[in-house]
Design a protein around this motif. Structure first.
Motif, mmCIF file in Angstrom:
data_model
loop_
_atom_site.group_PDB
_atom_site.id
_atom_site.type_symbol
_atom_site.label_atom_id
_atom_site.label_comp_id
_atom_site.label_asym_id
_atom_site.label_seq_id
_atom_site.Cartn_x
_atom_site.Cartn_y
_atom_site.Cartn_z
ATOM 1 N N LEU A 104 0.835 -1.206 0.000
ATOM 2 C CA LEU A 104 0.000 0.000 0.000
ATOM 3 C C LEU A 104 0.872 1.258 0.000
ATOM 4 O O LEU A 104 0.590 2.219 -0.724
ATOM 5 C CB LEU A 104 -0.902 0.031 1.231
ATOM 6 N N SER A 105 1.902 1.234 0.820
ATOM 7 C CA SER A 105 2.800 2.375 0.897
ATOM 8 C C SER A 105 3.490 2.617 -0.443
ATOM 9 O O SER A 105 3.622 3.773 -0.878
ATOM 10 C CB SER A 105 3.829 2.141 2.007
ATOM 11 N N ASP A 106 3.901 1.546 -1.101
ATOM 12 C CA ASP A 106 4.525 1.677 -2.426
ATOM 13 C C ASP A 106 3.559 2.296 -3.430
ATOM 14 O O ASP A 106 3.936 3.169 -4.214
ATOM 15 C CB ASP A 106 5.008 0.318 -2.941
ATOM 16 N N LEU A 107 2.310 1.846 -3.401
ATOM 17 C CA LEU A 107 1.299 2.426 -4.303
ATOM 18 C C LEU A 107 1.125 3.917 -4.029
ATOM 19 O O LEU A 107 1.068 4.729 -4.960
ATOM 20 C CB LEU A 107 -0.052 1.715 -4.146
ATOM 21 N N ALA A 108 1.025 4.268 -2.752
ATOM 22 C CA ALA A 108 0.848 5.678 -2.390
ATOM 23 C C ALA A 108 2.065 6.512 -2.798
ATOM 24 O O ALA A 108 1.917 7.640 -3.294
ATOM 25 C CB ALA A 108 0.573 5.802 -0.897
ATOM 26 N N LEU A 109 3.265 5.953 -2.604
ATOM 27 C CA LEU A 109 4.480 6.665 -3.014
ATOM 28 C C LEU A 109 4.514 6.872 -4.527
ATOM 29 O O LEU A 109 4.853 7.970 -5.004
ATOM 30 C CB LEU A 109 5.728 5.894 -2.568
ATOM 31 N N ASN A 110 4.163 5.839 -5.269
ATOM 32 C CA ASN A 110 4.160 5.943 -6.738
ATOM 33 C C ASN A 110 3.169 6.991 -7.229
ATOM 34 O O ASN A 110 3.412 7.665 -8.225
ATOM 35 C CB ASN A 110 3.856 4.589 -7.378
ATOM 36 N N ASP A 111 2.049 7.123 -6.498
ATOM 37 C CA ASP A 111 1.021 8.097 -6.881
ATOM 38 C C ASP A 111 1.286 9.482 -6.295
ATOM 39 O O ASP A 111 0.524 10.408 -6.556
ATOM 40 C CB ASP A 111 -0.365 7.633 -6.413
ATOM 41 N N ARG A 112 2.338 9.565 -5.473
ATOM 42 C CA ARG A 112 2.628 10.810 -4.768
ATOM 43 C C ARG A 112 1.403 11.272 -3.974
ATOM 44 O O ARG A 112 1.087 12.451 -3.910
ATOM 45 C CB ARG A 112 3.142 11.882 -5.725
ATOM 46 N N GLU A 113 0.729 10.286 -3.374
ATOM 47 C CA GLU A 113 -0.477 10.519 -2.575
ATOM 48 C C GLU A 113 -0.025 10.739 -1.134
ATOM 49 O O GLU A 113 -0.010 9.827 -0.309
ATOM 50 C CB GLU A 113 -1.424 9.313 -2.719
ATOM 51 N N HIS A 114 0.373 11.980 -0.840
ATOM 52 C CA HIS A 114 1.041 12.310 0.417
ATOM 53 C C HIS A 114 0.176 12.075 1.654
ATOM 54 O O HIS A 114 0.698 11.642 2.691
ATOM 55 C CB HIS A 114 1.577 13.745 0.380
ATOM 56 N N ALA A 115 -1.094 12.345 1.563
ATOM 57 C CA ALA A 115 -1.976 12.109 2.724
ATOM 58 C C ALA A 115 -2.022 10.622 3.062
ATOM 59 O O ALA A 115 -1.977 10.238 4.235
ATOM 60 C CB ALA A 115 -3.376 12.643 2.450
ATOM 61 N N THR A 116 -2.074 9.791 2.042
ATOM 62 C CA THR A 116 -2.113 8.350 2.270
ATOM 63 C C THR A 116 -0.760 7.851 2.778
ATOM 64 O O THR A 116 -0.713 6.969 3.646
ATOM 65 C CB THR A 116 -2.550 7.600 0.990
ATOM 66 N N ILE A 117 0.319 8.413 2.273
ATOM 67 C CA ILE A 117 1.647 8.050 2.773
ATOM 68 C C ILE A 117 1.717 8.328 4.267
ATOM 69 O O ILE A 117 2.166 7.479 5.048
ATOM 70 C CB ILE A 117 2.756 8.830 2.012
ATOM 71 N N GLN A 118 1.269 9.498 4.671
ATOM 72 C CA GLN A 118 1.281 9.869 6.088
ATOM 73 C C GLN A 118 0.360 8.954 6.896
ATOM 74 O O GLN A 118 0.717 8.501 7.985
ATOM 75 C CB GLN A 118 0.845 11.333 6.259
#
Length: 169
Positions: A104-118
């Motif tokens: 999940l974290s990799d997906l969020a990082l790839n999408d630059r989805e910062h809220a989800t990364i946090q």
């Protein structure tokens, strides 16, 4: 905005967290069947934590305008050869959860989805604690005999365990 792939992956994890609660309730039932009420309590509390994790994802998805989709779940294992076997399988389950959170974290990082990364940082920290806890218990169980006083002291210690939702979650 969360894209469809990430939204679906978060939904999948939400459902897997509910399944994890089911897994731990099955282990608790095994422990109860063995008259090890402290160990049963340990896994009942673990199941409560997993439901808390699922609801944390539920709230996050709703807060981000995403639709939560619940699905059915597989039947968990209900038989174990020993308490040590139950904890070993629980540890392996937690390792699977960690892999899923990393994905999940990799997906969020790839999408630059910062809220989800946090958001996922909390789960990553939680998985470090979970794996460490199970590893420690397994090591203790390896050192003690199931018929020893130490085993029953551990059972008594687990009887005192409670679930208190973290205030910083």
């Amino acid at each position: 905005m969360i894209n469809e792939t990430l939204s679906q992956a978060l939904n999948d994890q939400l459902n897997f967290e509910f399944y994890s609660a089911h897994v731990y309730l099955a282990i608790a039932a095994y422990c109860s069947g063995e008259s090890l009420d402290g160990f049963a309590n340990f896994f009942i509390v673990q199941a409560e934590e997993e439901r808390f994790h699922a609801m944390k994802i539920y709230k996050y998805l709703n807060d981000r305008g995403q639709r939560v989709k619940l699905v059915g779940m597989s039947t968990p294992n209900n038989e174990y050869s020993s308490i040590q076997d139950a904890f070993q399988q629980a540890y392996q389950h937690e390792q699977e959860v960690t892999k899923r959170i990393y994905h999940l974290s990799d997906l969020a990082l790839n999408d630059r989805e910062h809220a989800t990364i946090q958001f996922l940082k909390w789960f990553i920290d939680e998985q470090v604690e979970e794996e460490s806890m199970f590893d420690s218990i397994i090591n203790k169980l390896k050192r003690i005999d199931q018929d020893s006083n130490a085993f029953f002291m551990l059972d008594n210690e687990f009887a005192q365990r409670t679930f208190v939702p973290p205030t910083n979650a």
